[in-house]
Write an enzyme that holds these catalytic residues in place. Structure first.
Site, PDB file in Angstrom:
ATOM      1  CE  LYS A 194      -3.879  -2.099   2.470  1.00  0.00           C
ATOM      2  NZ  LYS A 194      -5.118  -1.960   1.727  1.00  0.00           N
ATOM      3  CD  GLU A 251     -11.335  -5.993   7.367  1.00  0.00           C
ATOM      4  OE1 GLU A 251     -11.359  -6.081   6.143  1.00  0.00           O
ATOM      5  OE2 GLU A 251     -11.115  -6.946   8.122  1.00  0.00           O
ATOM      6  CG  HIS A 311      -2.325  -7.061   7.178  1.00  0.00           C
ATOM      7  ND1 HIS A 311      -1.522  -7.636   6.230  1.00  0.00           N
ATOM      8  CD2 HIS A 311      -3.584  -7.448   6.864  1.00  0.00           C
ATOM      9  CE1 HIS A 311      -2.267  -8.342   5.390  1.00  0.00           C
ATOM     10  NE2 HIS A 311      -3.521  -8.247   5.756  1.00  0.00           N
ATOM     11  CE  LYS A 326     -12.588 -10.219   8.645  1.00  0.00           C
ATOM     12  NZ  LYS A 326     -11.997  -9.423   7.573  1.00  0.00           N
TER      13      LYS A 326
HETATM   14  C1  BG6 Z   1      -6.705  -9.610   4.477  1.00  0.00           C
HETATM   15  C2  BG6 Z   1      -7.521 -10.339   5.523  1.00  0.00           C
HETATM   16  O1  BG6 Z   1      -5.350  -9.883   4.631  1.00  0.00           O
HETATM   17  O2  BG6 Z   1      -6.926  -8.220   4.591  1.00  0.00           O
HETATM   18  C3  BG6 Z   1      -8.978  -9.972   5.420  1.00  0.00           C
HETATM   19  O3  BG6 Z   1      -7.364 -11.737   5.351  1.00  0.00           O
HETATM   20  C4  BG6 Z   1      -9.163  -8.484   5.410  1.00  0.00           C
HETATM   21  O4  BG6 Z   1      -9.712 -10.565   6.483  1.00  0.00           O
HETATM   22  C5  BG6 Z   1      -8.262  -7.838   4.375  1.00  0.00           C
HETATM   23  O5  BG6 Z   1     -10.526  -8.198   5.116  1.00  0.00           O
HETATM   24  C6  BG6 Z   1      -8.341  -6.328   4.419  1.00  0.00           C
HETATM   25  O6  BG6 Z   1      -7.561  -5.772   3.406  1.00  0.00           O
HETATM   26  P1  BG6 Z   1      -7.689  -4.254   3.033  1.00  0.00           P
HETATM   27  O7  BG6 Z   1      -6.616  -4.030   2.035  1.00  0.00           O
HETATM   28  O8  BG6 Z   1      -9.061  -4.059   2.486  1.00  0.00           O
HETATM   29  O9  BG6 Z   1      -7.491  -3.493   4.304  1.00  0.00           O
END
Ligand code: BG6
Length: 507
Positions: free
Chosen positions: A203, A237, A261, A359
């Site tokens: 990113k 999320e 992440h 989530k």
């Molecule tokens: C992924 C996870 O690595 O990242 C997911 O497995 C998550 O659960 C996703 O929804 C989120 O990615 P981003 O780029 O939309 O933040």
């Protein structure tokens, strides 16, 4: 000063590089990730002229249809999810190089067909024998697919050509399984041919953390325990688990995104300046800081896991996690996790790093907030600064990419009153070009053999070492706390910060 001429200097990093002739084999080519991210990213690369001529894409998946129906599925996925506008001529050119092989991972006949497809594409498209194998498959299949590649002679690198393996996260389920997976992968591919994906590193805003810190003089002097009160790293999320029950249940929020992440974001935020921007130098600093992370002293008070219950999201009623299709009604899987970590080094001793993810939270936002200490002395009346919070620098990773600085300012008027204001940098306003999707950048780097944005094994191992004891504690102790969908997580997470006299930001 002599500036390099970008048109002549092949090492000029401002110029987009294009890989030499090559192809990509995509395992799980009809899956969620492939449809939403990988196929669109390949199209976007083609649109930007970043794929080599004759680029060949071989899709492998369990799929009832034939090659034609796969191409149609891919076309629809691109139309729906690509970042750049759909153009028939670009699609047709990409589609010309697409071959589809149907089969499952235990099926030797399917792998023989794959071998033929690779040979065919070398002969027809001039891919020169250079292939990346992208494993966009459930983690339990990683070892099998890699072993099949070996068995069918697909991993063998001939003189002058390359074969690479791209492995999606999570790499392992814990430290032991990550090491075992690594052993299996390395029996087939040499270390430099293995690319472990953590798409957050692709990113723009995440790459900007290093630019912000090390290309400026403004921030680094205060980026330490003398000025920083604490750091909050949030990945929230609003979505539930969608159709990913099979993947998610039993993995949970912490393994899904904290192990990778969020700990990568922590590493980039906290690491020392690397000697250069070279892959080894950056990995060395990330490794050092991950190795200095210390675990919570009291897991009961400094870690929280939660699971979303029925609630409301964006005006819609949504079901709780255990009511989702494909989820065991007794599931104890975490859909929310918050952890307090510290870093035992001179720069950060005593500064808490609070990590949280979930989530079905209030809204989708990922940010790193560096919250500074209050001024050691205030010449103003207490009443004048009642509405003054702590200074903060917030790196907005998504969706509203940019950086915000929060500080106090006098409220206009005859009285002295100081209140928080924000100063914003927004990518969309400062740059005309929109940010490429993380997967565009990462796939390109795989084809180029650039490993800068891929975590090394040591980083993965250290991250599991941080998470494993917490997961073990959670396994043994009770159930995740419930939180209604659409809220900001369990109250236990608020209490965790309140005990330290702090509170979570409400982005
Ligand atoms: C992924 C996870 O690595 O990242 C997911 O497995 C998550 O659960 C996703 O929804 C989120 O990615 P981003 O780029 O939309 O933040």
């Amino acid at each position: 000063m002599n500036r390099p001429n970008p048109l002549r200097d092949p090492t000029d990093r401002r110029l987009p590089q294009i890989a030499g002739p090559c192809g990509l084999v995509l395992f799980g080519a009809t899956g969620d990730l492939a449809r939403k991210k990988l196929l669109p990213a390949l199209y976007d690369q083609a649109h930007r002229g970043l794929l080599p001529p004759g680029f060949s894409l071989i899709g492998f998946a369990r799929h009832d249809g034939d090659g034609e129906s796969f191409i149609e599925l891919a076309r629809q996925a691109v139309k729906e999810h690509a970042r750049t506008p759909f153009r028939d001529d670009i699609w047709d050119q990409l589609a010309e190089g697409i071959i589809f092989v149907a089969g499952d991972f235990n099926d030797d006949t399917a792998f023989k067909k794959l071998r033929n497809a690779v040979d065919q594409s070398i002969a027809r498209h001039g891919t020169g024998g250079n292939f990346a194998f992208y494993l966009s498959v459930p983690p339990k299949w990683f070892p099998k697919v890699v072993q099949q590649l070996k068995k069918h002679g697909l991993a063998e690198q001939k003189e002058g050509s390359w074969r690479r393996a791209v492995i999606e996260k999570p790499f392992g389920h814990d430290l032991k399984s990550a090491q075992e997976l690594n052993r299996i992968v390395h029996e087939v591919f040499p270390a430099e041919a293995v690319f472990r994906i953590d798409h957050y590193l692709g990113k723009e805003t995440v790459q900007n953390i290093l630019a912000l810190r090390f290309a400026n003089t403004l921030f680094e002097p205060i980026w330490n325990r003398s000025y920083v009160d604490h750091v909050q790293i949030t990945m929230a999320e609003d979505i539930g688990i969608g159709g990913r029950a099979g993947y998610y249940d039993g993995i949970g929020a912490a393994r899904d995104v904290i192990q990778n992440h969020l700990l990568q974001l922590l590493a980039l935020t906290a690491m020392e300046e690397p000697a250069s921007f070279d892959a080894d130098a950056v990995a060395a600093e990330k490794t050092k800081v991950l190795g200095a992370v210390s675990l919570p002293k009291d897991f009961a008070k400094e870690t929280v896991r939660g699971q979303y219950a029925h609630g409301w999201q964006g005006g819609e009623e949504v079901v709780g996690y255990v009511e989702e299709e494909g989820i065991d009604p007794k599931s104890k899987t975490d859909t929310y996790a918050a952890i307090k970590l510290e870093i035992d080094n001179r720069r950060w001793a005593g500064v808490p790093f609070y990590l949280r993810t979930g989530k079905r939270l209030g809204r989708r936002v990922t940010e790193i907030a560096v919250v500074f200490q209050r001024a050691p002395h205030s010449p103003f009346d207490q009443t004048a600064t009642e509405e003054l919070g702590q200074n903060a620098l917030v790196i907005r990773v998504q969706p509203d990419e940019g950086v915000t600085m929060r500080f106090g300012s006098k409220v206009p008027g005859t009285q002295m009153e100081v209140r928080d204001v924000s100063m914003d940098f927004a990518y969309g306003e400062s740059f005309t070009e929109s940010s490429p999707e993380a997967y565009e950048r990462l796939i390109l780097d795989v084809l180029l053999g650039e490993s800068n944005l891929f975590p090394r094994l040591k980083e993965v191992e250290l991250s599991w070492q941080i998470l494993d004891p917490i997961e073990r504690y959670w396994d043994k102790n009770g159930k995740p706390a419930q939180y209604p969908a659409g809220t900001w997580g369990p109250v236990e997470a608020d209490e965790m910060l309140a005990r330290d006299g702090r509170s979570w930001r409400r982005p």
